[in-house]
Design an enzyme around this catalytic site. Sequence first.
Site, short mmCIF file in Angstrom:
data_model
loop_
_atom_site.label_atom_id
_atom_site.label_comp_id
_atom_site.label_asym_id
_atom_site.label_seq_id
_atom_site.Cartn_x
_atom_site.Cartn_y
_atom_site.Cartn_z
N ALA A 192 48.50 -46.93 -21.02
CA ALA A 192 49.94 -46.65 -21.09
C ALA A 192 50.61 -47.66 -22.01
O ALA A 192 50.13 -48.79 -22.19
CB ALA A 192 50.55 -46.71 -19.69
N TYR A 193 51.75 -47.26 -22.59
CA TYR A 193 52.38 -48.13 -23.60
C TYR A 193 52.95 -49.42 -23.02
O TYR A 193 53.30 -50.33 -23.76
CB TYR A 193 53.44 -47.38 -24.40
CG TYR A 193 54.50 -46.66 -23.60
CD1 TYR A 193 55.39 -47.32 -22.77
CD2 TYR A 193 54.64 -45.28 -23.71
CE1 TYR A 193 56.37 -46.65 -22.07
CE2 TYR A 193 55.61 -44.59 -23.02
CZ TYR A 193 56.49 -45.28 -22.19
OH TYR A 193 57.45 -44.61 -21.49
N ARG A 194 53.04 -49.51 -21.69
CA ARG A 194 53.51 -50.78 -21.11
C ARG A 194 52.42 -51.84 -21.13
O ARG A 194 52.69 -53.02 -20.90
CB ARG A 194 54.01 -50.55 -19.69
CG ARG A 194 52.98 -50.02 -18.72
CD ARG A 194 53.60 -49.80 -17.34
NE ARG A 194 52.65 -49.25 -16.39
CZ ARG A 194 52.41 -47.95 -16.24
NH1 ARG A 194 53.03 -47.08 -17.03
NH2 ARG A 194 51.55 -47.52 -15.34
N TYR A 195 51.17 -51.42 -21.39
CA TYR A 195 50.05 -52.36 -21.42
C TYR A 195 49.62 -52.73 -22.84
O TYR A 195 49.08 -53.81 -23.05
CB TYR A 195 48.84 -51.78 -20.68
CG TYR A 195 49.10 -51.45 -19.24
CD1 TYR A 195 49.48 -52.44 -18.33
CD2 TYR A 195 48.98 -50.15 -18.77
CE1 TYR A 195 49.71 -52.14 -17.00
CE2 TYR A 195 49.22 -49.83 -17.44
CZ TYR A 195 49.59 -50.83 -16.56
OH TYR A 195 49.83 -50.53 -15.25
N THR A 196 49.79 -51.85 -23.79
CA THR A 196 49.28 -52.08 -25.15
C THR A 196 50.31 -52.78 -26.02
O THR A 196 51.52 -52.70 -25.77
CB THR A 196 48.87 -50.75 -25.80
OG1 THR A 196 49.99 -49.85 -25.77
CG2 THR A 196 47.71 -50.12 -25.06
#
Length: 717
Positions: free
Chosen positions: A74-78
Site C-alpha cells: 500500500a502507498y502508506r508503506y512505500t
Amino acid sequence: MCSPRTAATRPRRSRAGFAKCARYVGEVLGKYHPHGDSSTYEALVHLAQPFSMRYPLIDGQGNFGSRDGDAPAAYRYTEARLSGYAGLMLAEIGEGTVDFVKNYDGKFEEPLLLPARLPFGLLNGSFGIPVGFSTRIPSHNLKEVAAAAAHVIRHPRAKLEDVLERMPGPDFPGGGQIISPPEEIRQAYETGRGSLVLKCKWEREQLARGQWRIVISELPHGVSVKQVSEEIEALANPKPGLGKKEVSQEQKRMKQFILDQIDQGGVRDESDRKSRLRLVIEPRSSRQNPEELMAALLVHTALETRYAVNLTWLGLDGLPETKGIVEVLREWGEFRVATVRRRTQFRLDRCEERLHIVEGRLKAYAKIDEIIKLIRSSEDQAEAKHKLREKFRFTERQAEDIVNLRLGQLTRLDGAKLNEERKALEAERKGLKLLLGDEKELKKLVVSELQEDAKKYGDERRTLIKTAERAQLEVSVLEEPVTVILSQKGWIRARSGHGVDLSTLTFKDGDALLQTLECKTTDPVIVLAASGKTFTVDAAAIPSGRGDGAPVNTLVNSSSGDIVWMASGAPAQPLLVSSSAGLGFVCKLGDLVTKTRQGKDFMKVDEGAQARPPVKFSEGKFVAALSSDSRLLVFPLDEVPERPNGGVGVQLLSLPEGISLASLAVTDGKSLVVSGIKRKNRAVATLDAKQLAEHIGRRAQRGRLADVGFRPDKLGE
C-alpha cells in the site's frame, strides 16, 4: 508514459530524498486528478518497475510488486523519488519550454506537455485502449533511439533503411530474443502495425556425471515465471475445454510427452531479488534431447509468443494517428527543435534582463557618491527612484535595483566582478541570438544534446535480434494403412488396415455408419461440417481400437454441428461443393485444408440449409443435379465457377420453397446411374445419352421430372 499531471507533483531535483508515495498520491488527487487513488498509485508503481519500464522514471523503496503479478504494498508503506532518467523529462520545464494551463479548479497550473530531451514514447513504450482506438508501442534502446532521432533531424528526408540501420528493433526490459525476419520488422516500422515473434533465452547447464538441466534466463516481454510454470503444469495435468466432458486426444498425448520428458517437480523458480531471472527445468533422463523438450515447451507455452505492434500516437496536431517510425521521429524532432527554440528565447530574455541590471550597477558604481547623497536626501523610495531616473537616466528596473542594493556590494572587487559578468553576458547574448537566427545551428545544438544524453544515460542492448524459425514440434508417426470410420452422429474412430468388415462395426444406440475412409496414418483427414466449416485432423490423432471412438468436436474446436463428410487424398483433387439450397462451386481438396484447430468457414450456408458431401471428379463435361421433388437438370460443368477460397457459390438448380437439392453428380453425358426407393426396396437405373439429352439445359433452371419408374433420390454409384 509519464503524464504531465503525475510528473508535476514530484520533486524537481532528480536525486532528492525519498518521500512517502501517499504524499504524491494525495497531491495528484488534490491538485490535478480528482479521481480514484488506486489509478494514480498504479501509474506511479508502473513507472518504478524495472521489468515494466526499460528506463524507470521513479526510484522506488519498498515492495513495488513483481513480474509474477504480486501486488505492491500500500502507498502508506512505500517511498519514491524521481530517477535520473526523469530529469531528461523535467529539467527544462521551468525555462518557458511548454505551455501551462489551469488545473480542474483553477487554483494551480499544470503543463500541457513535458519538455523531454529524448523521445520517451519510444524509450519506454506505451500501451492502452482509449475510446475508439488502441496503441501498443514497444520499448527501445536509448543509444539507438538517440542516434536515429539525430539522423532524422539532420536529414528530414531520411528513409526507413537509414533509421533501421541505427535502431534495428525493440529492446525490452527483460531481454529475450526477437526471431522475426527483417521483413516483418521493417513492415511494422513502415506501416505502424505489425507483429513480432519473441522467444526466451535458454541454455543447457552441464552437471556432474553427464547430467544436465535447462536454465531459462530471459523471458519474452510481459511473460512471467509464474505464467510459464502454470502452463507447464496445465500440460502435465490437462483439464477438459469449455463445454467438453473429457480431455482431447492431443491433450492426452502432450501429457504423456511432458511426463516422459520432465521429472516430477522438475520445474523450479530459482530467481531472487539479487540475481537475474532463473527458471530451471530438470529432465527425467540425461539421455533425452533438450532441443526436442524445448521445442515442445516453446510451441505450447508463452516461452515463444507474438508481440503486436501498433504505433498510434498523438501527433503535433493533437490527433491520434497510426504512424511509421520515420514520421514519429520526424515529428518528435520538430517538437524538440521548437522546445529548444523556446528555451533559447527564454534564456536570451533572462540574459538581457540581467545584462540590463549589470549595466545599471556599473553606471551607479561610477557615480556612487552622488547616488548615495541623492537617495539620502529623498523622502522615500518612490522619490529616490524618480530622482535617479531624472538625473542619471536610469530605467525603472535599474532604479528599483539600485535602491534595493546593499552597501556591501559597492566594493572595488564587486566592481571588477560586474565588468566580468557584463562581458560574459554579452558573449552569451551573442551566442543565443546566433542560435535563434540560424535554424541549422539550432538543429546542431539539438543533435549535440542528444549525443551527450546518449553518452551519459545510454546502456547496451538487452534484447537480441536474430532471425530464427518458429519452434515446431515434430512427432514421428509410423506410416501404416488405416480405415477411418465416421458415424451419423459425428463419432470418429480408426481401425488398422484396409478392407475392414463393416458388418463387425457397432455403434451407440440410435447411431449408424455414415462413411468410411481408407488412408494412411501420416495423412491429414479433412472434415466438413453442415455449417460449411472445414477442419483438418491428423489420421494418427484419431482414436483407435474396438471402442466407439470420440466425437469429432473433441479433436477440433468445432461446435456440436453435424459432420456431413470426410476425405483424404491428393490436394489437387477437384471437388464440386454444394449446399441443400442448391448453391455450389468448384474447388480442390487442398483448398479445404486448415492449419489450426479452429478450422475455417469455407462455404457460406444460408439459414435453414446445410452443406452437402462434395463430389469428387476427374473427368466429365456435365453436372447432373437432382431436386427432392425428382426433377433432374444436366448442364455444362464449365458454367460452375472455381472458388479456391470458398464462399456462397452460384445457383446450380432452381428450387421453389420447401424443395432442396437431393443429389449431385458429374457425368460424361453418355450415362448416369440413378437410384431410389421402389416398393420399399432400393432400385437402380442407368440413363443413357438419349435419356440424358432430354434433361440438358442451362445452370439454375428448374429441370424436368426424371421418369425412371421409381422416385429417385441419389445420382451416381
